[in-house]
Design a protein around this motif. Sequence first.
Motif, PDB file in Angstrom:
ATOM      1  N   ASP A 392       0.840  -1.187   0.000  1.00  0.00           N
ATOM      2  CA  ASP A 392       0.000   0.000   0.000  1.00  0.00           C
ATOM      3  C   ASP A 392       0.885   1.250   0.000  1.00  0.00           C
ATOM      4  O   ASP A 392       1.197   1.796   1.052  1.00  0.00           O
ATOM      5  CB  ASP A 392      -0.916   0.010   1.226  1.00  0.00           C
ATOM      6  CG  ASP A 392      -1.902   1.168   1.218  1.00  0.00           C
ATOM      7  OD1 ASP A 392      -2.129   1.740   0.129  1.00  0.00           O
ATOM      8  OD2 ASP A 392      -2.437   1.508   2.295  1.00  0.00           O
ATOM      9  N   VAL A 406      -3.197  -3.225  -2.150  1.00  0.00           N
ATOM     10  CA  VAL A 406      -4.430  -3.312  -1.360  1.00  0.00           C
ATOM     11  C   VAL A 406      -5.232  -2.032  -1.527  1.00  0.00           C
ATOM     12  O   VAL A 406      -4.685  -0.963  -1.816  1.00  0.00           O
ATOM     13  CB  VAL A 406      -4.133  -3.570   0.129  1.00  0.00           C
ATOM     14  CG1 VAL A 406      -3.405  -4.888   0.313  1.00  0.00           C
ATOM     15  CG2 VAL A 406      -3.333  -2.428   0.755  1.00  0.00           C
ATOM     16  N   LYS A 407      -6.540  -2.133  -1.325  1.00  0.00           N
ATOM     17  CA  LYS A 407      -7.443  -0.989  -1.459  1.00  0.00           C
ATOM     18  C   LYS A 407      -8.399  -0.996  -0.266  1.00  0.00           C
ATOM     19  O   LYS A 407      -9.520  -1.513  -0.358  1.00  0.00           O
ATOM     20  CB  LYS A 407      -8.214  -1.065  -2.774  1.00  0.00           C
ATOM     21  CG  LYS A 407      -7.321  -0.984  -4.010  1.00  0.00           C
ATOM     22  CD  LYS A 407      -8.134  -1.120  -5.288  1.00  0.00           C
ATOM     23  CE  LYS A 407      -7.251  -0.948  -6.528  1.00  0.00           C
ATOM     24  NZ  LYS A 407      -6.180  -1.948  -6.612  1.00  0.00           N
ATOM     25  N   PRO A 408      -7.966  -0.424   0.860  1.00  0.00           N
ATOM     26  CA  PRO A 408      -8.802  -0.444   2.072  1.00  0.00           C
ATOM     27  C   PRO A 408     -10.168   0.185   1.872  1.00  0.00           C
ATOM     28  O   PRO A 408     -11.134  -0.202   2.528  1.00  0.00           O
ATOM     29  CB  PRO A 408      -7.961   0.370   3.079  1.00  0.00           C
ATOM     30  CG  PRO A 408      -6.560   0.281   2.576  1.00  0.00           C
ATOM     31  CD  PRO A 408      -6.671   0.242   1.091  1.00  0.00           C
ATOM     32  N   GLN A 409     -10.280   1.173   0.953  1.00  0.00           N
ATOM     33  CA  GLN A 409     -11.549   1.863   0.754  1.00  0.00           C
ATOM     34  C   GLN A 409     -12.644   0.948   0.222  1.00  0.00           C
ATOM     35  O   GLN A 409     -13.828   1.262   0.361  1.00  0.00           O
ATOM     36  CB  GLN A 409     -11.367   3.070  -0.170  1.00  0.00           C
ATOM     37  CG  GLN A 409     -10.955   2.740  -1.595  1.00  0.00           C
ATOM     38  CD  GLN A 409      -9.448   2.668  -1.756  1.00  0.00           C
ATOM     39  OE1 GLN A 409      -8.731   2.457  -0.786  1.00  0.00           O
ATOM     40  NE2 GLN A 409      -8.959   2.863  -2.981  1.00  0.00           N
ATOM     41  N   THR A 413      -8.163  -5.302   2.265  1.00  0.00           N
ATOM     42  CA  THR A 413      -7.126  -4.970   3.230  1.00  0.00           C
ATOM     43  C   THR A 413      -6.028  -6.034   3.240  1.00  0.00           C
ATOM     44  O   THR A 413      -6.112  -7.029   2.526  1.00  0.00           O
ATOM     45  CB  THR A 413      -7.739  -4.838   4.634  1.00  0.00           C
ATOM     46  OG1 THR A 413      -8.492  -6.027   4.914  1.00  0.00           O
ATOM     47  CG2 THR A 413      -8.684  -3.634   4.705  1.00  0.00           C
ATOM     48  N   PHE A 414      -5.008  -5.813   4.072  1.00  0.00           N
ATOM     49  CA  PHE A 414      -3.890  -6.752   4.128  1.00  0.00           C
ATOM     50  C   PHE A 414      -4.350  -8.153   4.523  1.00  0.00           C
ATOM     51  O   PHE A 414      -3.890  -9.144   3.958  1.00  0.00           O
ATOM     52  CB  PHE A 414      -2.831  -6.263   5.113  1.00  0.00           C
ATOM     53  CG  PHE A 414      -1.974  -5.143   4.586  1.00  0.00           C
ATOM     54  CD1 PHE A 414      -1.185  -5.316   3.461  1.00  0.00           C
ATOM     55  CD2 PHE A 414      -1.946  -3.908   5.200  1.00  0.00           C
ATOM     56  CE1 PHE A 414      -0.388  -4.301   2.962  1.00  0.00           C
ATOM     57  CE2 PHE A 414      -1.157  -2.872   4.724  1.00  0.00           C
ATOM     58  CZ  PHE A 414      -0.371  -3.070   3.600  1.00  0.00           C
ATOM     59  N   ASP A 415      -5.239  -8.257   5.504  1.00  0.00           N
ATOM     60  CA  ASP A 415      -5.668  -9.591   5.943  1.00  0.00           C
ATOM     61  C   ASP A 415      -6.474 -10.299   4.861  1.00  0.00           C
ATOM     62  O   ASP A 415      -6.361 -11.515   4.679  1.00  0.00           O
ATOM     63  CB  ASP A 415      -6.472  -9.502   7.250  1.00  0.00           C
ATOM     64  CG  ASP A 415      -7.697  -8.614   7.134  1.00  0.00           C
ATOM     65  OD1 ASP A 415      -7.548  -7.475   6.675  1.00  0.00           O
ATOM     66  OD2 ASP A 415      -8.797  -9.061   7.505  1.00  0.00           O
ATOM     67  N   THR A 439      -4.304  -9.465  10.606  1.00  0.00           N
ATOM     68  CA  THR A 439      -3.189  -9.602   9.666  1.00  0.00           C
ATOM     69  C   THR A 439      -2.036 -10.372  10.288  1.00  0.00           C
ATOM     70  O   THR A 439      -1.452 -11.276   9.670  1.00  0.00           O
ATOM     71  CB  THR A 439      -2.699  -8.213   9.216  1.00  0.00           C
ATOM     72  OG1 THR A 439      -3.803  -7.482   8.678  1.00  0.00           O
ATOM     73  CG2 THR A 439      -1.606  -8.338   8.159  1.00  0.00           C
TER      74      THR A 439
END
Length: 605
Positions: A392, A406-409, A413-415, A439
């Motif tokens: 990220d 990754v795109k948390p939005q 996410t990482f996990d 994670t």
Amino acid sequence: MAKLGEMLVKEGLVTAEQLSAATAIQKRDSSPLGSILVQRGVLTERQLIDVLCRQTGFPKYDQDPNKIDASLAKILPAEVAAKFACAPLILTGNLLSVGLIDPDNDKAVDSLAQITGKTIKALIIGQGTIENVWMRLYGRSDLLRAKDPAAPSTGSARPKMQGLANLDASAKTSNPKAKSDLTVAEASQTVADASAKIADEGKADREEIPELSISPDDPPVIQVVNGLLMQALKSRASDIHIEPYPDALKVRYRVDGELQTAHELPPHTAAGVVSRLKVLGSMDIAEKRFPQDGRIKLAVPGKGNIDFRVSTLPSIYGEKVVMRVLGTGQLRGSVAELGFRGKAKEYVSEALKNSFGMILVTGPTGSGKTTTLYTMLKELSDPSVNIVTAEDPVEYNIPGITQVSVKPQIGFTFDVALRSFLRQDPDIILVGEMRDFETAAIAIKASLTGHLVFSTVHTNDAPSTVVRLVDMGIEPYLVASAVKLVIAQRLIRKICENCKEPVGISPEEQGNLHESTLAGIEKTFRGKGCEKCNKTGFYGRTPVYEVMPVKSKEVKRVITEGGTEVMVAQVARREGLRSLKDEALTLVNEGVTSLQEAMQLILSE
């Protein structure tokens, strides 16, 4: 001003039902209402333009588009034309006449004035005419689709589908063995040939990466922005800060970890500079109340493609812009070139031979963790090994490695990425950061089930890293079993070799240092300041490492028993751990850095 739909119904050009249907499409696609009615055959383009002229009071454009000066493309770039559905038509002095499909876009004229630095005169133009203008200026007529990259381009979707549909037929006719004993290599060549043909057919639809350069023909705002970016790259800046104040627009570059004031521009330039950066970063020019994020990719002569990660932040004096420069760093050729010394070098080499376990790198933002991790991955990369990364963002592109941003939005996410990785038959996994229990738990499990896992944790030193995992909720015995090596690192400025000179220890430095520390200092140097180092006395940075293997029974025992970071550090130092302070003092004695620069690490213990 009367609404367009109301005027059309009142004048009997459309029915209420036709208007309702077109309005529904407008809400779904965000297309101009008039264009929708023309496309559906309800109105002619001439009828629409006549109504728009009466509605807005703007004149219409009725000249030959083939006579437009092609140099206008430099004043108003294609991405701006696509964003506002407009085209530059006539330049007279500082007055730029611009054709608009949708004159209801109230913010367009103001934004175009900021971007071009010209006074804007709005003209009404039909879609057929504007497409001819776009073709003359930009070499393509379908710019409206540029606002939706997923939309197919006119005239290209059908050939692509035909090419794919005929792939099997072409394989059969081009090779008589296709039905029976066509080899993989031959089939691959057929696919490659077909793919190349499809790619050629779609070349007109792909926008080239703009080149970072300065031309006297460019509008002033473009010259200013390009000049700032070029100077930043020349100065080896890692970040660019553009900050509005009442009396100036200040520009600062972060060079070798320190912010330096580079330029002070007149305050009235702020709006144009920010708008230009927003256009390049595909952000909303009109939105000035909320923070925005974007990304700029530019082709830089001699440096290849450079990415700038852009962030805007509303302040009391206007929008502040900060850009992180990506893609300028160079990976070391091998781990041996990273700068590990003595036993630390042996510990790293040994840890990289593991087929499972976890290698952690820790340190603050901008301490070089990514460079260290990717140099390790680059050395481990091999056709027989499957390496996947979750980052990220992705900062280095390495052939032979599957890299995922990754795109948390959107919940990626990482996990979530890690769970997917475990179904991709990986040998080596990189997780950009372990910041939560989910994670960390998946990464620990992966490292104990036959995978070599790399990741970062934000802690101050190596001993506190294993304790942080326990604090996240990981069982101490799992941490002791999974973690093979922890590397804490910092980047410290190097004395400029061009102006380096010996110097004594100042009274202030003597007062801040312990006697035992002073006893370990043999000689000190400083940079006097010269043109090469911009009078700072420093040029470039070098890493400082603290490397802690987790392999001895004593270290594993203290971790398993839930020992504090102080307890872990005591055991590790008895076994030969060299701290960041020790390494910093060595660099001082070798004349690599100054005592003043090393003080932050020395006094941290």
